[in-house]
Design a protein around this motif. Structure first.
Motif, PDB file in Angstrom:
ATOM      1  N   VAL A   1      11.087 -99.176 -34.298  1.00 31.75           N
ATOM      2  CA  VAL A   1      11.815 -97.890 -34.270  1.00 31.75           C
ATOM      3  C   VAL A   1      12.858 -97.838 -35.391  1.00 31.75           C
ATOM      4  O   VAL A   1      13.286 -96.757 -35.794  1.00 31.75           O
ATOM      5  CB  VAL A   1      12.487 -97.694 -32.891  1.00 31.75           C
ATOM      6  N   HIS A   2      13.253 -99.018 -35.915  1.00 31.85           N
ATOM      7  CA  HIS A   2      14.263 -99.105 -36.972  1.00 31.85           C
ATOM      8  C   HIS A   2      15.604 -98.513 -36.582  1.00 31.85           C
ATOM      9  O   HIS A   2      16.237 -97.811 -37.368  1.00 31.85           O
ATOM     10  CB  HIS A   2      13.757 -98.474 -38.271  1.00 31.85           C
TER      11      HIS A   2
ATOM     12  N   ALA B   1       8.750-116.502 -49.485  1.00 35.54           N
ATOM     13  CA  ALA B   1       7.720-116.616 -48.447  1.00 35.54           C
ATOM     14  C   ALA B   1       7.979-117.837 -47.570  1.00 35.54           C
ATOM     15  O   ALA B   1       7.912-117.764 -46.343  1.00 35.54           O
ATOM     16  CB  ALA B   1       6.338-116.700 -49.081  1.00 35.54           C
ATOM     17  N   ALA B   2       8.310-118.968 -48.220  1.00 41.78           N
ATOM     18  CA  ALA B   2       8.588-120.182 -47.453  1.00 41.78           C
ATOM     19  C   ALA B   2       9.838-119.997 -46.595  1.00 41.78           C
ATOM     20  O   ALA B   2       9.891-120.430 -45.448  1.00 41.78           O
ATOM     21  CB  ALA B   2       8.754-121.371 -48.405  1.00 41.78           C
ATOM     22  N   ALA B   3      10.833-119.313 -47.142  1.00 40.07           N
ATOM     23  CA  ALA B   3      12.072-119.078 -46.399  1.00 40.07           C
ATOM     24  C   ALA B   3      11.804-118.204 -45.179  1.00 40.07           C
ATOM     25  O   ALA B   3      12.405-118.379 -44.119  1.00 40.07           O
ATOM     26  CB  ALA B   3      13.118-118.428 -47.301  1.00 40.07           C
ATOM     27  N   LEU B   4      10.879-117.272 -45.339  1.00 39.55           N
ATOM     28  CA  LEU B   4      10.538-116.415 -44.199  1.00 39.55           C
ATOM     29  C   LEU B   4       9.820-117.238 -43.126  1.00 39.55           C
ATOM     30  O   LEU B   4       9.998-116.995 -41.924  1.00 39.55           O
ATOM     31  CB  LEU B   4       9.669-115.249 -44.675  1.00 39.55           C
ATOM     32  N   GLY B   5       9.040-118.235 -43.575  1.00 39.69           N
ATOM     33  CA  GLY B   5       8.405-119.142 -42.621  1.00 39.69           C
ATOM     34  C   GLY B   5       9.447-119.880 -41.799  1.00 39.69           C
ATOM     35  O   GLY B   5       9.288-120.118 -40.605  1.00 39.69           O
ATOM     36  N   MET B   6      10.553-120.183 -42.457  1.00 33.63           N
ATOM     37  CA  MET B   6      11.633-120.863 -41.759  1.00 33.63           C
ATOM     38  C   MET B   6      12.265-119.958 -40.707  1.00 33.63           C
ATOM     39  O   MET B   6      12.633-120.396 -39.613  1.00 33.63           O
ATOM     40  CB  MET B   6      12.676-121.203 -42.803  1.00 33.63           C
ATOM     41  N   MET B   7      12.366-118.696 -41.053  1.00 34.68           N
ATOM     42  CA  MET B   7      12.937-117.742 -40.111  1.00 34.68           C
ATOM     43  C   MET B   7      12.005-117.587 -38.915  1.00 34.68           C
ATOM     44  O   MET B   7      12.439-117.466 -37.776  1.00 34.68           O
ATOM     45  CB  MET B   7      13.124-116.406 -40.828  1.00 34.68           C
TER      46      MET B   7
ATOM     47  N   VAL C   1      12.078-111.180 -39.011  1.00 30.87           N
ATOM     48  CA  VAL C   1      10.882-111.738 -39.648  1.00 30.87           C
ATOM     49  C   VAL C   1       9.888-110.618 -39.947  1.00 30.87           C
ATOM     50  O   VAL C   1       9.370-110.488 -41.055  1.00 30.87           O
ATOM     51  CB  VAL C   1      10.198-112.785 -38.737  1.00 30.87           C
ATOM     52  N   TRP C   2       9.675-109.790 -38.957  1.00 30.83           N
ATOM     53  CA  TRP C   2       8.722-108.684 -39.077  1.00 30.83           C
ATOM     54  C   TRP C   2       9.118-107.749 -40.210  1.00 30.83           C
ATOM     55  O   TRP C   2       8.308-107.402 -41.070  1.00 30.83           O
ATOM     56  CB  TRP C   2       8.666-107.949 -37.736  1.00 30.83           C
ATOM     57  N   ASN C   3      10.395-107.345 -40.232  1.00 35.11           N
ATOM     58  CA  ASN C   3      10.865-106.411 -41.259  1.00 35.11           C
ATOM     59  C   ASN C   3      10.729-106.999 -42.662  1.00 35.11           C
ATOM     60  O   ASN C   3      10.253-106.330 -43.586  1.00 35.11           O
ATOM     61  CB  ASN C   3      12.327-106.044 -41.018  1.00 35.11           C
ATOM     62  N   LEU C   4      11.154-108.250 -42.807  1.00 34.70           N
ATOM     63  CA  LEU C   4      11.105-108.867 -44.130  1.00 34.70           C
ATOM     64  C   LEU C   4       9.667-109.048 -44.586  1.00 34.70           C
ATOM     65  O   LEU C   4       9.341-108.884 -45.758  1.00 34.70           O
ATOM     66  CB  LEU C   4      11.823-110.213 -44.127  1.00 34.70           C
ATOM     67  N   PHE C   5       8.790-109.389 -43.633  1.00 36.21           N
ATOM     68  CA  PHE C   5       7.386-109.560 -43.986  1.00 36.21           C
ATOM     69  C   PHE C   5       6.810-108.243 -44.505  1.00 36.21           C
ATOM     70  O   PHE C   5       6.086-108.206 -45.493  1.00 36.21           O
ATOM     71  CB  PHE C   5       6.586-110.063 -42.783  1.00 36.21           C
ATOM     72  N   GLN C   6       7.166-107.156 -43.830  1.00 34.66           N
ATOM     73  CA  GLN C   6       6.665-105.855 -44.290  1.00 34.66           C
ATOM     74  C   GLN C   6       7.231-105.486 -45.654  1.00 34.66           C
ATOM     75  O   GLN C   6       6.530-104.953 -46.507  1.00 34.66           O
ATOM     76  CB  GLN C   6       7.013-104.796 -43.264  1.00 34.66           C
TER      77      GLN C   6
ATOM     78  N   ILE D   1      11.401-108.316 -26.102  1.00 41.91           N
ATOM     79  CA  ILE D   1      10.393-107.412 -26.651  1.00 41.91           C
ATOM     80  C   ILE D   1      10.996-106.051 -26.979  1.00 41.91           C
ATOM     81  O   ILE D   1      10.750-105.490 -28.056  1.00 41.91           O
ATOM     82  CB  ILE D   1       9.209-107.278 -25.665  1.00 41.91           C
ATOM     83  N   VAL D   2      11.834-105.536 -26.077  1.00 41.16           N
ATOM     84  CA  VAL D   2      12.439-104.228 -26.337  1.00 41.16           C
ATOM     85  C   VAL D   2      13.341-104.300 -27.573  1.00 41.16           C
ATOM     86  O   VAL D   2      13.301-103.413 -28.438  1.00 41.16           O
ATOM     87  CB  VAL D   2      13.225-103.727 -25.103  1.00 41.16           C
ATOM     88  N   THR D   3      14.129-105.377 -27.680  1.00 37.76           N
ATOM     89  CA  THR D   3      14.995-105.539 -28.860  1.00 37.76           C
ATOM     90  C   THR D   3      14.147-105.562 -30.133  1.00 37.76           C
ATOM     91  O   THR D   3      14.465-104.894 -31.124  1.00 37.76           O
ATOM     92  CB  THR D   3      15.800-106.852 -28.761  1.00 37.76           C
ATOM     93  N   PHE D   4      13.066-106.319 -30.065  1.00 34.44           N
ATOM     94  CA  PHE D   4      12.168-106.407 -31.224  1.00 34.44           C
ATOM     95  C   PHE D   4      11.646-105.026 -31.621  1.00 34.44           C
ATOM     96  O   PHE D   4      11.683-104.635 -32.787  1.00 34.44           O
ATOM     97  CB  PHE D   4      10.990-107.333 -30.900  1.00 34.44           C
ATOM     98  N   ILE D   5      11.180-104.274 -30.620  1.00 27.13           N
ATOM     99  CA  ILE D   5      10.596-102.958 -30.918  1.00 27.13           C
ATOM    100  C   ILE D   5      11.643-102.005 -31.490  1.00 27.13           C
ATOM    101  O   ILE D   5      11.404-101.331 -32.499  1.00 27.13           O
ATOM    102  CB  ILE D   5       9.956-102.354 -29.642  1.00 27.13           C
ATOM    103  N   LEU D   6      12.842-101.998 -30.870  1.00 29.12           N
ATOM    104  CA  LEU D   6      13.875-101.061 -31.327  1.00 29.12           C
ATOM    105  C   LEU D   6      14.263-101.323 -32.779  1.00 29.12           C
ATOM    106  O   LEU D   6      14.483-100.396 -33.557  1.00 29.12           O
ATOM    107  CB  LEU D   6      15.111-101.152 -30.432  1.00 29.12           C
TER     108      LEU D   6
END
Lengths: 196, 180
Positions: free
Chosen positions: A163-164, A126-132, B128-133, A154-159
């Motif tokens: 969308v995976h 969890a802490a490591a994810l906070g770092m990310m 971050v989003w994927n790992l959190f899920q 934003i588009v990169t994030f969504i894809l």
């Protein structure tokens, strides 16, 4: 008027510094995901690279074959000290895990049985994810407040996140679009003043 | 026998080094096929154990290959496995990185750099989003994640290690009082 991206490190980083930096990164980063560590150490804490120099290397590392973190180590090492830097950073980031893997090999059956350790591991994760998340925030700030990069982000994030789609596909599609969109700003910046 | 195993490790792992586009997850399936089914270096159960251990280990999870190396040939197995896993991909990366830095300052290099930045930013954010899920998205998890991010964003010089240790201790505490 000459170089556009003058690095913040005017003094050379010694191979020893490089080794000790990446040794600890390799040693302390549990649960995979060494990228935030590297960004924090070399960009935020040590100022060896700017985000502008680091982030493209990070994107490349994810598309090239190989593990992201070792690729970034090679990228940062080569940026700072050429071939010797690459070899040093790579050896450094792997030497901790190299030793740990042998320790694990002889003790894992004992360790895996302990429930206690699993809770601790979740806390570390969890802490490591906070770092990310910190790396994401730092990267978002570096991108600035222009419409084009924000849309690309934003588009990169969504894809990827929603969308995976496969990471490599997304990078190969989004990069050319992003480069084209940033082209006018780049030309303008190089006419205005050299240090962007 | 030793030579055979070491060469076998090289033959199996070096191509996987180049096949592991997008991280270590890409190599698990082919590695399992080679190491468990074809060559029977490890049993299915051992492979699964190795996979679990790697989550608790520092470093890339493809070091799993080095655990197989240990079982086969001890120290030399680990050494050969590590070199086979990381040398080929690192060489490719080095060549690309060197060509890239050679063009620093050229307008197209700057444009590429600018273009890659928001893409890279999107990648980290999605990560971050994927790992959190994947983590199940529990409240303690979210609180820990956000707390650490705030601390690290406020203080530029703060070292992350104490925060990771704090993370372990807090979750240990929650586990003990049955809140996890």
């Amino acid at each position: 008027m000459t170089s556009q991206n003058s690095s913040p490190h005017t003094k050379a980083v010694s191979l020893f510094e490089l080794y000790s930096c990446f040794f600890w990164i390799g040693m302390m980063s549990f649960g995979g995901g060494l990228m935030p560590w590297i960004q924090r150490e070399v960009v935020t804490r040590r100022n060896w690279l700017t985000n502008e120099e680091f982030l493209p290397g990070m994107a490349m590392s994810q598309v090239l074959p190989g593990v992201n973190s070792t690729n970034v180590a090679v990228y940062v090492g080569q940026h700072l000290r050429g071939a010797a830097g690459s070899i040093t950073a790579l050896a450094a980031i792997l030497s901790g895990p190299f030793i740990m893997v042998m320790i694990a090999a002889v003790s894992y059956e004992f360790v895996l049985g302990i429930k206690f350790i699993q809770a601790a591991a979740a806390g570390v994760a969890a802490a490591a994810l906070g770092m990310m998340l910190t790396t994401a925030i730092s990267a978002i700030r570096s991108c600035g407040l222009n419409i084009a990069p924000i849309c690309i982000m934003i588009v990169t994030f969504i894809l990827i996140g929603i969308v995976h789609m496969s990471l490599v596909t997304v990078v190969l599609i989004m990069t050319p679009i992003s480069v084209l969109l940033s082209w006018p700003r780049t030309i303008k910046a190089s006419e205005d003043k050299p240090d962007a | 026998m030793r030579e055979n195993n070491l060469i076998g490790l090289m033959i199996v792992l070096a191509p996987l080094s180049l096949a592991s586009v997008g991280g270590a997850t890409a190599i698990y399936a082919p590695l399992q096929h080679e190491a468990v089914e074809l060559r029977q270096w490890v049993t299915p159960q051992e492979f699964l154990n190795y996979f679990t251990i790697m989550r608790f280990m520092p470093g890339p999870s493809s070091m799993l290959g080095a655990l197989i190396g240990w079982k086969l040939e001890g120290f030399w197995g680990v050494l050969v496995a590590t070199l086979s896993l990381y040398a080929p991909s690192s060489l490719v990366c080095f060549i690309v990185a060197r060509s890239w830095s050679r063009f620093a300052g050229k307008p197209w290099h700057t444009a590429m750099q600018r273009g890659l930045m928001p893409v890279a930013t999107g990648l980290v954010s999605a990560g971050v989003w994927n790992l959190f899920q994947l983590s199940g998205g529990s409240l303690p998890y979210a609180a820990m994640m956000i707390g650490v991010a705030i601390a690290l964003t406020i203080s530029k010089k703060l070292h992350p290690t104490p925060l990771l240790i704090a993370g372990a201790l807090v979750f240990e505490g929650l586990y003990l009082v049955d809140l996890l």
